[in-house]
Motif scaffolding. Structure first.
Motif, PDB file in Angstrom:
ATOM      1  N   ASP A  68     -18.899  61.802  18.552  1.00 28.19           N
ATOM      2  CA  ASP A  68     -18.534  61.740  19.969  1.00 28.19           C
ATOM      3  C   ASP A  68     -19.407  62.748  20.730  1.00 28.19           C
ATOM      4  O   ASP A  68     -18.928  63.477  21.595  1.00 28.19           O
ATOM      5  CB  ASP A  68     -17.034  62.040  20.152  1.00 28.19           C
ATOM      6  N   GLN A 178     -12.534  62.149  14.551  1.00 28.90           N
ATOM      7  CA  GLN A 178     -11.975  63.305  15.276  1.00 28.90           C
ATOM      8  C   GLN A 178     -10.489  63.504  14.916  1.00 28.90           C
ATOM      9  O   GLN A 178      -9.606  63.241  15.729  1.00 28.90           O
ATOM     10  CB  GLN A 178     -12.113  63.085  16.791  1.00 28.90           C
ATOM     11  N   ASP A 331     -17.354  61.428  31.758  1.00 24.85           N
ATOM     12  CA  ASP A 331     -16.433  60.420  31.220  1.00 24.85           C
ATOM     13  C   ASP A 331     -16.160  59.271  32.187  1.00 24.85           C
ATOM     14  O   ASP A 331     -15.460  58.328  31.820  1.00 24.85           O
ATOM     15  CB  ASP A 331     -15.083  61.074  30.877  1.00 24.85           C
TER      16      ASP A 331
HETATM   17  C1  NOJ Z   1     -12.584  64.640  26.763  1.00 30.26           C
HETATM   18  C2  NOJ Z   1     -14.071  64.738  26.844  1.00 30.26           C
HETATM   19  O1  NOJ Z   1     -14.455  64.991  28.170  1.00 30.26           O
HETATM   20  C3  NOJ Z   1     -14.617  63.443  26.293  1.00 30.26           C
HETATM   21  O2  NOJ Z   1     -15.987  63.311  26.525  1.00 30.26           O
HETATM   22  C4  NOJ Z   1     -14.270  63.368  24.835  1.00 30.26           C
HETATM   23  O3  NOJ Z   1     -14.694  62.119  24.332  1.00 30.26           O
HETATM   24  C5  NOJ Z   1     -12.771  63.506  24.603  1.00 30.26           C
HETATM   25  N1  NOJ Z   1     -12.193  64.572  25.380  1.00 30.26           N
HETATM   26  C6  NOJ Z   1     -12.470  63.795  23.161  1.00 30.26           C
HETATM   27  O4  NOJ Z   1     -12.842  65.097  22.827  1.00 30.26           O
END
Ligand code: NOJ
Length: 525
Positions: A68, A178, A331
């Motif tokens: 990620d 994760q 995001d």
């Molecule tokens: C929030 C982060 O901004 C995002 O990019 C990430 O994928 C998720 N948390 C998981 O850590």
């Protein structure tokens, strides 16, 4: 002890700062591998000084298999070679501080990578072991435990559970790479505290806390009502998995640590809709700030934006925390595209940044928004966001993560050496949007940001925390900063409207005679 050379001694700097988010992979590549890095940021500090921001938030640069893009951490106290070394981080902080720019780092307490030593040990050690207690392992339901322990979906799509070869399941609110940590385990607490102190001792001025609303889980991990869960990217209102008291206890620990380091702060990512629930994270012994995602959820409409402002202010006022404002991050789709794209989207994004910077509190900018970058159309084969696969090809965050165009006429626009492919393809039409193309153009989006940031940082009209709303025509609003006197007017209607009385300081676009045209905002005193 805090290192020498800190920007200034005001311990409350974080109450009205403009913070610039650097998505590290996409900002500047210094070593020619097509991925941004710490030295790339250091090389561009002059640009950030010129832009006029007071602090940086750098997304994760720790050891990670990058499932990620760094939010899956294998070692939270070391720098991934992709991004440089610990010495590079120290050099970046020292130079940023010399320029008066603070550095906030991103910490991820909710989960680790499956490549973290703890998770590897948990897999080897087997069911019932102490090593498994640091994560959330459970037996499955149904015959032979073949069904996941509950019905939770992952926030990236698909189930939130993955089965390991011995038959148990582990929880992951995000990607299977994760795994969620178990925040009832004391080793998890102690390790996070160690991570906080590590970066504070390396000069970090604060933390951005990833998914700050989700560490503790509801006892017994009950099923959720799936019909109440919002789609990805929408503020959670009734998701029973979040806002558990144990999470507030974690924040109290974070605050205690930070209180030992005067002038350091924490801002939490809080995707929580209910204003009271949101404010509970900002009580005097918890986080200093919370990201306020209401601007991102509001359309380009005077009513929606005003409501977002009023609701945000009311919720934080109850706990004495400053408001924060943000129009985009790594995001969500970029604002130029959210507001309609093309010239219209740019006009509206220009107007909205004047609204944002007129407000009291803290502003978080996202790299590239100062260039008016739209969401890039990344071809499906080049997409890298794990959400793309997990969501069944419905959501991809790649389009807002395309590298920043610095100079020249063709990709990669100085982001990396010309012969190198940037990690995401850059649209050739961004030649018009490079920093170089915009720097000397007084009409550019970059020039608007620079003028607005300079005024916000120096003009006395921006003083104080109170706002007073004026009457305004339908589709418009105007407010005044009670103490400093700045007036901000937004016209989101389809007709030009008269400006409020006052002397014009700045407008997001040309006026029509004395009138404020549609899709335009202005500052007056
Ligand atoms: C929030 C982060 O901004 C995002 O990019 C990430 O994928 C998720 N948390 C998981 O850590």
């Amino acid at each position: 002890m805090p290192p020498e050379g800190r920007p200034d001694q005001d311990p409350n700097w974080w109450r009205d700062e403009v913070v610039y988010q650097v998505y590290i992979r996409s900002f500047a590549d210094s070593d020619g591998d097509g991925v941004g890095d710490l030295t790339g940021i250091r090389n561009r500090l002059g640009y950030l000084e010129l832009l006029g921001v007071g602090a940086l938030w750098i997304t994760p640069f720790y050891r990670s298999p990058m499932a990620d893009h760094g939010y899956d951490i294998a070692d939270p106290r070391d720098v991934d070679p992709l991004f440089g070394t610990l010495d590079d981080f120290d050099a970046l902080v020292a130079e940023a501080h010399e320029l008066g720019i603070r550095v906030i780092v991103d910490v991820v307490p909710n989960h680790t990578s499956t490549q973290h030593d703890w998770f590897r040990a948990a897999i080897t050690a087997g069911p019932g072991s102490e090593a498994r207690e640091r994560y959330i392992f459970r037996d499955g339901r149904g015959a032979g435990g073949e069904q996941p322990p509950n019905n939770w979906p992952s926030l990236f799509g698909g189930p939130a559970w993955t089965r390991v070869p011995d038959g148990q399941w582990y929880l992951h609110l995000f990607a299977p790479e994760q795994p969620d940590l178990n925040w009832t385990n004391q080793q998890v607490w102690a390790d996070f505290e160690r991570t906080l102190r590590f970066w504070l001792d390396h000069g970090a001025d604060g933390f951005r806390i990833d998914v700050a609303y989700s560490m503790a889980k509801p006892p017994g991990l009950p099923d959720v009502d799936l019909s109440l869960l919002p789609p990805p990217g929408v503020l959670a209102s009734a998701d029973g998995r979040f806002e558990i008291e144990g999470t507030h206890e974690v924040h109290r620990m974070v605050r205690k640590v930070l209180d030992e380091y005067p002038g350091r702060m924490a801002v939490g990512e809080i995707w929580v809709d209910d204003p009271e629930a949101y404010a509970r994270f900002l009580r005097h012994d918890e986080l200093h700030l919370g990201f306020n995602l209401r601007f991102i959820s509001a359309g380009f409409s005077a009513e929606e934006v005003r409501e977002a402002i009023e609701r945000s202010q009311a919720s934080v006022a109850a706990v004495g925390a400053p408001s924060t404002w943000t129009l985009s991050n790594h995001d969500v789709p970029r604002q130029v595209s959210r507001y309609g794209g093309g010239a219209l989207g740019v006009r509206r994004a220009r107007a909205m940044v004047l609204v944002e910077l007129a407000l009291p509190g803290v502003v978080f900018l996202y790299n590239g928004e100062e260039l008016g970058l739209p969401q890039a159309d990344v071809p499906a084969h080049a997409r890298q966001d794990p959400m793309w696969e997990r969501s069944g090809h419905t959501v991809s965050r790649d389009g807002c993560r395309v590298p920043v165009p610095w100079q020249g006429d063709a990709p990669p626009f100085g982001f990396c050496p010309a012969e190198v492919e940037p990690w995401l393809p850059m649209p050739p039409e961004w030649a018009q949007l490079t920093v170089e193309a915009q720097l000397e153009d007084p009409e550019s989006v970059l020039s608007l940001y620079r003028s607005a940031l300079e005024l916000r940082g120096t003009h006395p009209a921006f003083a104080g925390a109170g706002l007073q709303w004026y009457g305004a025509p339908a589709g418009c609003f105007a407010f005044r900063r009670k103490d400093g006197g700045l007036i901000c007017a937004l016209n989101a209607s389809t007709e030009p409207v008269p400006l409020p009385p006052g002397e014009l300081l700045l407008a997001s676009g040309p006026l029509v005679g004395e009138a404020l045209p549609p899709d335009t905002a202005a500052w007056l005193v």
